[in-house]
Write a protein that holds these residues in place. Sequence first.
Motif, PDB file in Angstrom:
ATOM      1  N   ILE A  90       0.845  -1.209   0.000  1.00 15.03           N
ATOM      2  CA  ILE A  90       0.000   0.000   0.000  1.00 15.03           C
ATOM      3  C   ILE A  90       0.873   1.250   0.000  1.00 15.03           C
ATOM      4  CG2 ILE A  90      -1.684   1.302   1.357  1.00 15.03           C
ATOM      5  CD1 ILE A  90      -2.637  -1.524   2.387  1.00 15.03           C
ATOM      6  N   THR A 130       0.653   4.223  -2.800  1.00 18.16           N
ATOM      7  CA  THR A 130       0.067   5.507  -2.414  1.00 18.16           C
ATOM      8  C   THR A 130       1.081   6.609  -2.191  1.00 18.16           C
ATOM      9  OG1 THR A 130       0.108   4.877  -0.072  1.00 18.16           O
ATOM     10  CG2 THR A 130      -1.897   4.369  -1.315  1.00 18.16           C
ATOM     11  N   ALA A 180      -5.523   3.463   0.056  1.00 15.48           N
ATOM     12  CA  ALA A 180      -5.587   3.470  -1.398  1.00 15.48           C
ATOM     13  C   ALA A 180      -6.723   4.319  -1.941  1.00 15.48           C
ATOM     14  CB  ALA A 180      -5.727   2.032  -1.909  1.00 15.48           C
TER      15      ALA A 180
END
Length: 409
Positions: free
Chosen positions: A172, A176, A248
């Motif tokens: 993640i 991101t 996200a």
Amino acid sequence: MTTQLRPLARSEWDRWFGRLELAFGGVAQDPEERRLWEELTEPDRSIGVWDGDECVGTAGSFGFRLAVPGGGHVPAAGVTMVSVAATHRRRGILTSMMRSQLDGLRGRGEPLAVLTASEPEIYGRFGYGTATHQLTVEIDSSRVRVAVPPGAEDVRLRFVPPGDGAAACERIYRATTGSRPGAPARSPGWERLPLLDPPSGREGGSPLLCVLAERAGEAVGYVRFHNRPHWTAEGPAGSVLVRDVEAAEPAVYAALWRFLCGIDLTTSVRSRNRPVDDPLLHLVSDVRRCGVRVRDSLHLRPVEVGAALGARTYQVPLDVVLDVEDAFCPWNAGRWRLTGGPGGAACVRTGDAPDLALSVRELGAAYLGGVSLVSLAGAGRVRELRGGALGAASLAFGSAVAPWLPHGF
């Protein structure tokens, strides 16, 4: 008194790092943390200054690839572990280490050098400019509410041991944050940094806690934090110390912050490092009760002006001649024509009349798009020599998202 500057030998690391610890207060780091830094140290990128058998100066760098505007990653040296013994100050040791280091980085072909500074005034004289800033927030969660957009109710939150959730969190993070200007791409070993949990870093709080956010069984966000209990005569007044939080999608991000602000027996939530354009500022019901502060973070220096400016993209088409001052690295001084746009750029030597005059320090500050050339001109640090050139260049240098350094090094 004669001192000698030389590359670090692996066998000297303990004495070298011990000198660094002494310079920063003399408190030894936790063994786990010390072990990680020893493993990450690159001896061929590290130097020490020695007075006989005594180490009196330290400096090193990590080989990074730094995210820049446009989504690319540029080779950069993460300058770190810089110290001078209190007994040897004002003898030119820091200058000699900066000189040796920048010469070496040029030889390696790394166009950028970056660092975080214990005191921000130190490195300007070596050409470093403040390129990113960070927010500190301390939310009065007893009075502030977090609004959540549609979709947040479909998010499942669950506690997991930090080690068990590490792979999902790292995935993640890369999706991101890894492409935001100012973020270093994590090479092998660096994924262990956010899992370090020395008691000295908990500020009286719990061991590191991790909550994953999931949708349809897939991890889509996470938060790592410490819970610090506290009781007063009036009742519970604990605090939540956020280490890092990423998601996200907006609904997941809001759900994580709503969770943090609703933990039982706590009345405040604090995070020391968020980007200056963090959506959190638009989710809270009362930003005045969030203790927002801004401070400097990443300091950046172009090692090779032409290669550095040509390695990023620009928001709009640009054709500008820069007259650059760089007394410490004179190979950068002189006039450079920068042409480019969203698709790429080139920066070459020129004899044409300059449009803007500035030092390499201002180029470093503006490089990631978080500090505008117009703002620097307002402080007298950039001079417009052709009408209209300043505004056009400032727009081109900007970034759609604020640059941010998510973790130290």
